[in-house]
Design a protein around this motif. Structure first.
Motif, PDB file in Angstrom:
ATOM      1  N   VAL A   1      50.963  39.384  31.919  1.00  0.00           N
ATOM      2  CA  VAL A   1      52.398  39.086  31.881  1.00  0.00           C
ATOM      3  C   VAL A   1      52.980  39.255  30.489  1.00  0.00           C
ATOM      4  O   VAL A   1      54.200  39.366  30.334  1.00  0.00           O
ATOM      5  CB  VAL A   1      52.687  37.666  32.405  1.00  0.00           C
ATOM      6  CG1 VAL A   1      52.569  37.618  33.914  1.00  0.00           C
ATOM      7  CG2 VAL A   1      51.767  36.633  31.762  1.00  0.00           C
ATOM      8  N   ILE A   2      52.128  39.259  29.468  1.00  0.00           N
ATOM      9  CA  ILE A   2      52.600  39.440  28.091  1.00  0.00           C
ATOM     10  C   ILE A   2      51.637  40.353  27.346  1.00  0.00           C
ATOM     11  O   ILE A   2      50.418  40.245  27.496  1.00  0.00           O
ATOM     12  CB  ILE A   2      52.726  38.092  27.343  1.00  0.00           C
ATOM     13  CG1 ILE A   2      53.825  37.230  27.968  1.00  0.00           C
ATOM     14  CG2 ILE A   2      53.033  38.316  25.864  1.00  0.00           C
ATOM     15  CD1 ILE A   2      54.020  35.889  27.282  1.00  0.00           C
TER      16      ILE A   2
ATOM     17  N   PHE B   1      47.827  38.993  27.921  1.00  0.00           N
ATOM     18  CA  PHE B   1      47.697  37.659  28.480  1.00  0.00           C
ATOM     19  C   PHE B   1      47.945  37.669  29.983  1.00  0.00           C
ATOM     20  O   PHE B   1      48.916  38.266  30.455  1.00  0.00           O
ATOM     21  CB  PHE B   1      48.709  36.703  27.840  1.00  0.00           C
ATOM     22  CG  PHE B   1      48.509  36.495  26.363  1.00  0.00           C
ATOM     23  CD1 PHE B   1      47.716  35.459  25.895  1.00  0.00           C
ATOM     24  CD2 PHE B   1      49.125  37.329  25.437  1.00  0.00           C
ATOM     25  CE1 PHE B   1      47.539  35.254  24.537  1.00  0.00           C
ATOM     26  CE2 PHE B   1      48.953  37.128  24.077  1.00  0.00           C
ATOM     27  CZ  PHE B   1      48.151  36.085  23.624  1.00  0.00           C
ATOM     28  N   GLU B   2      47.079  36.971  30.709  1.00  0.00           N
ATOM     29  CA  GLU B   2      47.304  36.741  32.133  1.00  0.00           C
ATOM     30  C   GLU B   2      47.132  35.251  32.412  1.00  0.00           C
ATOM     31  O   GLU B   2      46.433  34.548  31.668  1.00  0.00           O
ATOM     32  CB  GLU B   2      46.344  37.547  33.002  1.00  0.00           C
ATOM     33  CG  GLU B   2      44.907  37.103  32.893  1.00  0.00           C
ATOM     34  CD  GLU B   2      43.990  37.824  33.867  1.00  0.00           C
ATOM     35  OE1 GLU B   2      43.536  37.178  34.819  1.00  0.00           O
ATOM     36  OE2 GLU B   2      43.726  39.016  33.655  1.00  0.00           O
TER      37      GLU B   2
ATOM     38  N   VAL C   1      44.308  30.570  31.540  1.00  0.00           N
ATOM     39  CA  VAL C   1      44.941  31.566  30.675  1.00  0.00           C
ATOM     40  C   VAL C   1      43.837  32.459  30.131  1.00  0.00           C
ATOM     41  O   VAL C   1      42.783  31.967  29.717  1.00  0.00           O
ATOM     42  CB  VAL C   1      45.696  30.914  29.506  1.00  0.00           C
ATOM     43  CG1 VAL C   1      46.298  31.984  28.596  1.00  0.00           C
ATOM     44  CG2 VAL C   1      46.784  29.975  30.005  1.00  0.00           C
ATOM     45  N   ARG C   2      44.081  33.728  30.162  1.00  0.00           N
ATOM     46  CA  ARG C   2      43.099  34.692  29.652  1.00  0.00           C
ATOM     47  C   ARG C   2      43.786  35.622  28.659  1.00  0.00           C
ATOM     48  O   ARG C   2      44.863  36.168  28.932  1.00  0.00           O
ATOM     49  CB  ARG C   2      42.489  35.488  30.804  1.00  0.00           C
ATOM     50  CG  ARG C   2      41.512  36.554  30.328  1.00  0.00           C
ATOM     51  CD  ARG C   2      40.778  37.159  31.490  1.00  0.00           C
ATOM     52  NE  ARG C   2      40.026  38.336  31.066  1.00  0.00           N
ATOM     53  CZ  ARG C   2      38.809  38.646  31.468  1.00  0.00           C
ATOM     54  NH1 ARG C   2      38.195  37.855  32.338  1.00  0.00           N
ATOM     55  NH2 ARG C   2      38.205  39.729  31.056  1.00  0.00           N
ATOM     56  N   CYS C   3      43.146  35.815  27.507  1.00  0.00           N
ATOM     57  CA  CYS C   3      43.662  36.698  26.461  1.00  0.00           C
ATOM     58  C   CYS C   3      42.647  37.796  26.213  1.00  0.00           C
ATOM     59  O   CYS C   3      41.559  37.540  25.688  1.00  0.00           O
ATOM     60  CB  CYS C   3      43.919  35.892  25.182  1.00  0.00           C
ATOM     61  SG  CYS C   3      44.335  36.903  23.741  1.00  0.00           S
ATOM     62  N   ASP C   4      42.979  39.030  26.616  1.00  0.00           N
ATOM     63  CA  ASP C   4      42.129  40.198  26.365  1.00  0.00           C
ATOM     64  C   ASP C   4      42.478  40.776  24.993  1.00  0.00           C
ATOM     65  O   ASP C   4      43.656  40.978  24.678  1.00  0.00           O
ATOM     66  CB  ASP C   4      42.342  41.265  27.434  1.00  0.00           C
ATOM     67  CG  ASP C   4      41.910  40.806  28.818  1.00  0.00           C
ATOM     68  OD1 ASP C   4      41.089  39.876  28.906  1.00  0.00           O
ATOM     69  OD2 ASP C   4      42.401  41.377  29.814  1.00  0.00           O
TER      70      ASP C   4
END
Length: 432
Positions: free
Chosen positions: A329-330, A343-344, A421-424
């Protein structure tokens, strides 16, 4: 003190590498190290000394029981016929209870779980995706028990949070020595994942957790004022509305379409292109989307076989994750450093705060960001030096009758709260 001793999480077998330091005090992300192209970055702002988080509040800490601002005073709450009262305490201005009240989750020591104190809110099937719990390597699980009546919130709330690093998939993994990446190629460096679980022992209580983490993808370059600011970062946000707030930043119950306020239409342009006079400090509601991973589930389904981590912890690009998780989403990216964050989440939106109220005369700036690391030394972070992205549900949702029994940010004793929350982390070598 143990609560200020960083817990180091690493992906030791990979190069470039990703590592995170977590402090049990406030469940704080103290550092996020990214090594790429022969350079080490710390991509979150904050104090040098872990104890600095006592006074530099809300910098990379958890927020709870309730994120953001609600009016002070007594509020009647009800979900699915279960009723209770919240008495919100004052800790901002004259009308506002901020981030869970005067002593929120951000200022409490969290317990690092071990084999002798195992998690209660993650199942054996879920833990099977993780290596043995001791010693912590690529993940850690923390617990906090908030007593009935804490900060005016009803019910004893047990919260457990998984912080994990996920490696790239075998398909995308690259074992190149630093400096060998070619310009134009984008590399998957792994992911940082948060999974928040909570259970109340009786009745109903508000729960709206988030991580108040602030990113700067250029500060470690230490190339002057420009690299301290995030105005040159590119941002894409799949949001179509912002919350309309009053003079005390309380939710008015109305939304503003970003098409009518174009400074909030983030479609890949630089943050500074339409920068408001006072910077960004707004809640963005994501555009309608389908998310299969729930934000709460019935406690009756919490069996040893339940597995909600299979997809969340799958490496990006792997066959397991394809089509199973929502799209990011970001996207936050820097052309100068070559770093990109995707970010998802299963939450409804995010606060985006550009650190507009930062005072360089106060607090400390990390040495890796060009500061002295000394508190109140006059070289702290200037306004505009971070993109805080705080994923949670709508501000004060339980106060809006339209949300009754729906996305009301209330939790009953027969439910389990489940927020992730996941940050790749990606890297593309900047062109010279």
């Amino acid at each position: 003190m143990a609560e200020f001793e960083p817990v180091l999480l690493t992906l030791p077998s990979l190069a470039p590498s990703l590592a995170v330091e977590v402090i049990p005090y406030g469940l704080t992300i103290h550092r996020v190290f990214v090594q790429a192209d022969g350079r080490t970055h710390d991509i979150v702002i904050g104090p040098e000394d872990p104890r600095g988080h006592i006074t530099q509040k809300y910098v990379n800490t958890i927020i709870g029981r309730y994120a953001n601002r609600i009016p002070i005073g007594k509020h009647s709450i009800e979900r699915n016929g279960v009723k209770a009262e919240v008495v919100a305490g004052l800790n901002e201005g004259s009308r506002v209870s901020l981030h869970g009240g005067p002593t929120g989750f951000d200022s409490l020591p969290w317990e690092l779980l071990t084999p002798t104190s195992p998690p209660q809110l993650f199942t054996p099937a879920e833990l099977a995706h993780l290596p043995p719990l001791s010693p912590p390597t690529s993940y850690a699980i923390f617990r906090l028990v908030s007593p009935d009546g804490d900060q005016g919130f009803p019910g004893e709330l047990t919260t457990e949070v998984l912080v994990a690093l996920v490696p790239p998939s075998e398909e995308e993994r690259q074992y190149l020595e630093p400096g060998e990446q070619s310009a134009g190629a984008e590399w998957d460096l792994g992911s940082v994942v948060y999974v928040y679980r909570a259970k109340v022992d009786k009745g109903v209580t508000p729960v709206n957790l988030t991580q108040h983490w602030g990113f700067n993808l250029e500060a470690s370059l230490k190339e002057g004022v420009d690299t301290l600011l995030v105005k040159n970062h590119n941002i894409t946000m799949k949001a179509d509305r912002i919350v309309a707030r009053d003079a005390d930043s309380l939710n008015t119950g109305k939304f503003i379409n970003v098409s009518d306020a174009t400074e909030h239409l983030h479609e890949g342009q630089k943050i500074g292109d339409k920068y408001p006079k006072m910077g960004y400090d707004d809640y963005y509601a994501f555009a309608p989307r389908t998310v299969a991973i729930p934000k709460r589930f019935p406690y009756a389904e919490f069996t040893p076989q339940l597995d909600m981590l299979k997809y969340i912890l799958a490496p990006s690009g792997s066959q397991v994750s394809k089509g199973a998780r929502p799209e990011p989403v970001i996207e936050l990216a820097s052309d100068k450093s070559g770093l990109k964050l995707l970010f998802e989440t299963n939450q409804d939106g995010t606060m985006f705060y550009s650190n507009a109220w930062s005072d360089p005369a106060k607090g400390a700036r990390k040495k890796i960001h060009g500061g002295s690391g000394i508190k109140d030394h006059g070289d702290g972070y200037i306004p505009g030096t971070a993109a805080f992205l705080e994923f949670h549900d709508v501000l004060g949702a339980f106060l809006d009758p339209a949300n009754k029994n729906g996305n009301d940010t209330l939790l009953t004793s027969d439910e389990v709260y489940h927020n992730y929350v996941r940050c790749d982390v990606r890297f593309k070598k900047p062109s010279q």
